[in-house]
Motif scaffolding. Structure first.
Motif, PDB file in Angstrom:
ATOM      1  N   ARG A   1       0.803  -1.036  -0.059  1.00 21.02           N
ATOM      2  CA  ARG A   1       0.024   0.086  -0.184  1.00 21.02           C
ATOM      3  C   ARG A   1       0.686   1.139  -0.152  1.00 21.02           C
ATOM      4  O   ARG A   1       1.864   1.248   0.586  1.00 21.02           O
ATOM      5  CB  ARG A   1      -0.903   0.088   1.092  1.00 21.02           C
ATOM      6  CG  ARG A   1      -2.077   0.986   1.248  1.00 21.02           C
ATOM      7  CD  ARG A   1      -2.826   0.669   0.079  1.00 21.02           C
ATOM      8  NE  ARG A   1      -4.148   0.624   0.326  1.00 21.02           N
ATOM      9  CZ  ARG A   1      -4.973   0.942  -0.853  1.00 21.02           C
ATOM     10  NH1 ARG A   1      -4.519   1.065  -1.940  1.00 21.02           N
ATOM     11  NH2 ARG A   1      -6.221   0.730  -0.826  1.00 21.02           N
ATOM     12  N   SER A   2       0.545   2.270  -0.667  1.00 17.37           N
ATOM     13  CA  SER A   2       1.090   3.406  -0.808  1.00 17.37           C
ATOM     14  C   SER A   2       1.144   4.183   0.519  1.00 17.37           C
ATOM     15  O   SER A   2       0.442   5.128   0.667  1.00 17.37           O
ATOM     16  CB  SER A   2       0.697   4.335  -1.888  1.00 17.37           C
ATOM     17  OG  SER A   2       1.620   5.354  -2.206  1.00 17.37           O
ATOM     18  N   ASP A   3       1.805   3.751   1.549  1.00 20.45           N
ATOM     19  CA  ASP A   3       1.772   4.473   2.860  1.00 20.45           C
ATOM     20  C   ASP A   3       3.228   4.806   3.281  1.00 20.45           C
ATOM     21  O   ASP A   3       3.595   4.847   4.383  1.00 20.45           O
ATOM     22  CB  ASP A   3       1.106   3.583   3.861  1.00 20.45           C
ATOM     23  CG  ASP A   3       1.989   2.296   3.946  1.00 20.45           C
ATOM     24  OD1 ASP A   3       2.905   1.999   3.481  1.00 20.45           O
ATOM     25  OD2 ASP A   3       1.749   1.290   4.924  1.00 20.45           O
ATOM     26  N   ALA A   4       3.952   5.387   2.468  1.00 15.83           N
ATOM     27  CA  ALA A   4       5.369   5.958   2.545  1.00 15.83           C
ATOM     28  C   ALA A   4       5.158   6.891   3.609  1.00 15.83           C
ATOM     29  O   ALA A   4       4.202   7.831   3.834  1.00 15.83           O
ATOM     30  CB  ALA A   4       5.873   6.421   1.520  1.00 15.83           C
ATOM     31  N   SER A   5       6.203   6.874   4.445  1.00 15.74           N
ATOM     32  CA  SER A   5       6.392   7.901   5.551  1.00 15.74           C
ATOM     33  C   SER A   5       6.015   9.390   5.060  1.00 15.74           C
ATOM     34  O   SER A   5       5.829  10.253   6.128  1.00 15.74           O
ATOM     35  CB  SER A   5       7.788   7.737   6.460  1.00 15.74           C
ATOM     36  OG  SER A   5       8.808   7.952   5.265  1.00 15.74           O
ATOM     37  N   ASP A   6       6.466   9.617   3.886  1.00 15.18           N
ATOM     38  CA  ASP A   6       6.522  10.898   3.538  1.00 15.18           C
ATOM     39  C   ASP A   6       5.216  11.165   2.718  1.00 15.18           C
ATOM     40  O   ASP A   6       5.005  12.359   2.127  1.00 15.18           O
ATOM     41  CB  ASP A   6       7.620  11.531   2.898  1.00 15.18           C
ATOM     42  CG  ASP A   6       7.740  11.158   1.374  1.00 15.18           C
ATOM     43  OD1 ASP A   6       7.184  10.144   1.039  1.00 15.18           O
ATOM     44  OD2 ASP A   6       8.757  11.476   0.943  1.00 15.18           O
ATOM     45  N   GLY A   7       4.263  10.119   2.435  1.00 16.81           N
ATOM     46  CA  GLY A   7       3.227  10.183   1.658  1.00 16.81           C
ATOM     47  C   GLY A   7       3.327  10.387   0.226  1.00 16.81           C
ATOM     48  O   GLY A   7       2.082  10.307  -0.345  1.00 16.81           O
ATOM     49  N   SER A   8       4.456  10.178  -0.452  1.00 20.27           N
ATOM     50  CA  SER A   8       4.697  10.270  -1.663  1.00 20.27           C
ATOM     51  C   SER A   8       4.820   8.678  -2.552  1.00 20.27           C
ATOM     52  O   SER A   8       5.275   7.854  -1.780  1.00 20.27           O
ATOM     53  CB  SER A   8       5.972  10.902  -2.076  1.00 20.27           C
ATOM     54  OG  SER A   8       7.092  10.213  -1.665  1.00 20.27           O
ATOM     55  N   VAL A   9       4.122   8.794  -3.603  1.00 21.35           N
ATOM     56  CA  VAL A   9       4.337   7.514  -4.246  1.00 21.35           C
ATOM     57  C   VAL A   9       5.871   6.889  -4.549  1.00 21.35           C
ATOM     58  O   VAL A   9       5.925   5.740  -4.617  1.00 21.35           O
ATOM     59  CB  VAL A   9       3.557   7.486  -5.765  1.00 21.35           C
ATOM     60  CG1 VAL A   9       3.628   6.394  -6.492  1.00 21.35           C
ATOM     61  CG2 VAL A   9       2.076   8.066  -5.438  1.00 21.35           C
ATOM     62  N   SER A  10       6.765   7.879  -4.890  1.00 23.46           N
ATOM     63  CA  SER A  10       7.890   7.616  -5.033  1.00 23.46           C
ATOM     64  C   SER A  10       8.719   6.931  -3.994  1.00 23.46           C
ATOM     65  O   SER A  10       9.394   5.972  -4.240  1.00 23.46           O
ATOM     66  CB  SER A  10       8.878   8.858  -5.832  1.00 23.46           C
ATOM     67  OG  SER A  10       8.714   9.780  -5.028  1.00 23.46           O
ATOM     68  N   HIS A  11       8.146   7.575  -3.018  1.00 17.11           N
ATOM     69  CA  HIS A  11       9.057   6.957  -1.820  1.00 17.11           C
ATOM     70  C   HIS A  11       8.402   5.687  -1.308  1.00 17.11           C
ATOM     71  O   HIS A  11       9.190   4.662  -0.732  1.00 17.11           O
ATOM     72  CB  HIS A  11       8.877   8.038  -0.447  1.00 17.11           C
ATOM     73  CG  HIS A  11       9.929   7.818   0.756  1.00 17.11           C
ATOM     74  ND1 HIS A  11       9.520   7.199   1.663  1.00 17.11           N
ATOM     75  CD2 HIS A  11      11.367   7.781   0.722  1.00 17.11           C
ATOM     76  CE1 HIS A  11      10.658   7.007   2.503  1.00 17.11           C
ATOM     77  NE2 HIS A  11      11.354   7.380   1.902  1.00 17.11           N
ATOM     78  N   ALA A  12       7.229   5.318  -1.671  1.00 15.64           N
ATOM     79  CA  ALA A  12       6.729   4.089  -1.574  1.00 15.64           C
ATOM     80  C   ALA A  12       7.099   3.282  -2.289  1.00 15.64           C
ATOM     81  O   ALA A  12       7.527   1.903  -1.943  1.00 15.64           O
ATOM     82  CB  ALA A  12       5.122   4.129  -1.778  1.00 15.64           C
ATOM     83  N   VAL A  13       7.616   3.459  -3.640  1.00 10.42           N
ATOM     84  CA  VAL A  13       8.499   2.459  -4.503  1.00 10.42           C
ATOM     85  C   VAL A  13       9.624   2.255  -3.881  1.00 10.42           C
ATOM     86  O   VAL A  13       9.887   0.957  -3.541  1.00 10.42           O
ATOM     87  CB  VAL A  13       8.696   3.238  -5.854  1.00 10.42           C
ATOM     88  CG1 VAL A  13       9.604   2.312  -6.741  1.00 10.42           C
ATOM     89  CG2 VAL A  13       7.406   3.341  -6.604  1.00 10.42           C
ATOM     90  N   VAL A  14      10.335   3.116  -3.258  1.00  9.86           N
ATOM     91  CA  VAL A  14      11.596   2.745  -2.628  1.00  9.86           C
ATOM     92  C   VAL A  14      11.541   2.091  -1.368  1.00  9.86           C
ATOM     93  O   VAL A  14      12.219   0.944  -1.325  1.00  9.86           O
ATOM     94  CB  VAL A  14      12.344   4.387  -2.298  1.00  9.86           C
ATOM     95  CG1 VAL A  14      13.600   3.737  -1.440  1.00  9.86           C
ATOM     96  CG2 VAL A  14      12.753   4.783  -3.447  1.00  9.86           C
ATOM     97  N   GLU A  15      10.327   2.331  -0.534  1.00  9.02           N
ATOM     98  CA  GLU A  15      10.285   1.489   0.534  1.00  9.02           C
ATOM     99  C   GLU A  15       9.954   0.061   0.281  1.00  9.02           C
ATOM    100  O   GLU A  15      10.471  -0.947   0.874  1.00  9.02           O
ATOM    101  CB  GLU A  15       9.103   2.099   1.423  1.00  9.02           C
ATOM    102  CG  GLU A  15       9.613   3.275   2.200  1.00  9.02           C
ATOM    103  CD  GLU A  15       8.613   4.002   3.128  1.00  9.02           C
ATOM    104  OE1 GLU A  15       7.260   3.792   3.148  1.00  9.02           O
ATOM    105  OE2 GLU A  15       8.955   4.825   4.036  1.00  9.02           O
ATOM    106  N   ALA A  16       9.092  -0.202  -0.812  1.00  8.35           N
ATOM    107  CA  ALA A  16       8.734  -1.543  -1.163  1.00  8.35           C
ATOM    108  C   ALA A  16       9.975  -2.267  -1.666  1.00  8.35           C
ATOM    109  O   ALA A  16       9.910  -3.559  -1.321  1.00  8.35           O
ATOM    110  CB  ALA A  16       7.787  -1.480  -2.388  1.00  8.35           C
TER     111      ALA A  16
END
Length: 89
Positions: free
Chosen positions: A7-22
């Protein structure tokens, strides 16, 4: 390696950061470990600001209801979906 979804729940709320976290989750490393020379920065394959803009809420604040973007990153086929999920295959 099958499909994994985040889920796109990155700590900073951005989709790009969610990709990196995934990718970090899938690799079993901390996000801060995704740096050269072992890992290429996300911006070498996709513009993070543009990716975030594609999935930003509409001008009236509503969430996007359709669409996806697929690209290759760190050996994964990454698909970002309008429903806020990031799929790695």
């Amino acid at each position: 390696m099958g499909l994994s979804q985040r889920r796109s729940d990155a700590s900073d709320g951005s989709v790009s950061h969610a990709v990196v976290e995934a990718v970090a989750d899938r690799e079993g490393v901390d996000v801060t470990d995704l740096e050269p020379p072992a890992f290429e920065p996300l911006y070498t394959v996709v513009d993070p600001d543009a990716l975030d803009a594609v999935f930003a809420p509409t001008h009236d604040g509503k969430r996007r209801t359709s669409g996806s973007v697929t690209f290759e990153y760190e050996g994964y086929t990454v698909t970002v979906n309008s429903d806020g999920t990031v799929d790695l295959e």
